[in-house]
Design a protein around this motif. Structure first.
Motif: not given
Length: 222
Positions: A18-26, A28-32, A51-54
């Motif tokens: 679940n991408p909402e379970s972590s800051d990285l997941g969020k 990923i969604v936001h930047t995508s 690359v965009a999210i490091g």
């Protein structure tokens, strides 16, 4: 509405984690959303997103098995958000005609960002829905994905508005066809207004798309 804390629930089959379970997941969604809107779905890749999210490309695959799965997730999130707004706009409205007008307005109006969801830009997501969403379900796997419930939220929105149509005119024969035509047609008109203006009568500040579909629906069912 902006002060409400709403949680959008998404079919767990659409993600590996679940991408909402972590800051990285969020992230990923936001930047995508930003990248798909900017690059287009074909040019968008998980490598570019990494690359965009490091972050490593492999970290994205821990959340989504493919960019197709990510796109379907975004579509589901959008229609779940629209559903919550639809319920909000029609609950406790006594007149069926007023409910239908509220629903048509919601489905055809220009989207504004909702501050209830900080990691989703609904304006950009709407642009993706308009220009890219058909790439999710015009595939060979559509029947299998449909069986898994991947497009349940979109169908549920259509059903809710179809029920309002039948509340206003129980004898109307084509409620689902009408509602899905309004939704897809309004998306086409938004796209045409920006890229092929000769195909539309859109005029800035005139609310023509909302007015056109509201008038079309009323004349069709009444």
């Amino acid at each position: 509405m902006e002060n409400l804390q709403i949680h959008i629930t998404i079919n767990s089959g659409l993600y590996t984690k679940n991408p909402e379970s972590s800051d990285l997941g969020k992230k990923i969604v936001h930047t995508s959303i930003e990248m798909i809107n900017d690059l287009g779905f074909e040019a968008f890749t998980f490598r570019k997103l990494g690359v965009a999210i490091g972050s490593n490309e492999s970290s994205i695959y821990r959340y989504f098995e493919s960019k197709h799965a990510l796109l379907v997730y975004l579509i589901n999130w959008y229609w779940s958000w629209i559903e919550y707004k639809l319920v909000f706009a029609t609950t406790n409205v006594v007149s069926a005609k007023d409910k239908l007008n509220n629903a048509i307005t919601l489905l055809t109006q220009e989207v504004k960002e909702d501050n209830s969801f900080t990691f989703i830009n609904e304006v950009l997501l709407n642009e993706i829905i308009i220009s890219e969403s058909t790439k999710a379900y015009y595939t060979k796997d559509i029947d299998e994905e449909n069986e898994k419930g991947f497009y349940k939220t979109y169908k549920r929105v259509v059903q809710r508005v179809s029920d309002i149509v039948l509340e206003l005119n129980p004898k109307f024969e084509f409620p689902h066809m009408l509602v899905s035509t309004v939704i897809e047609g309004a998306h086409h008109q938004r796209y045409f207004s920006k890229h092929l203006p000769a195909l539309t009568d859109f005029k800035e500040g005139k609310n023509n798309i909302v007015r056109f579909y509201t008038d079309l629906v009323q004349k069709t069912i009444l």
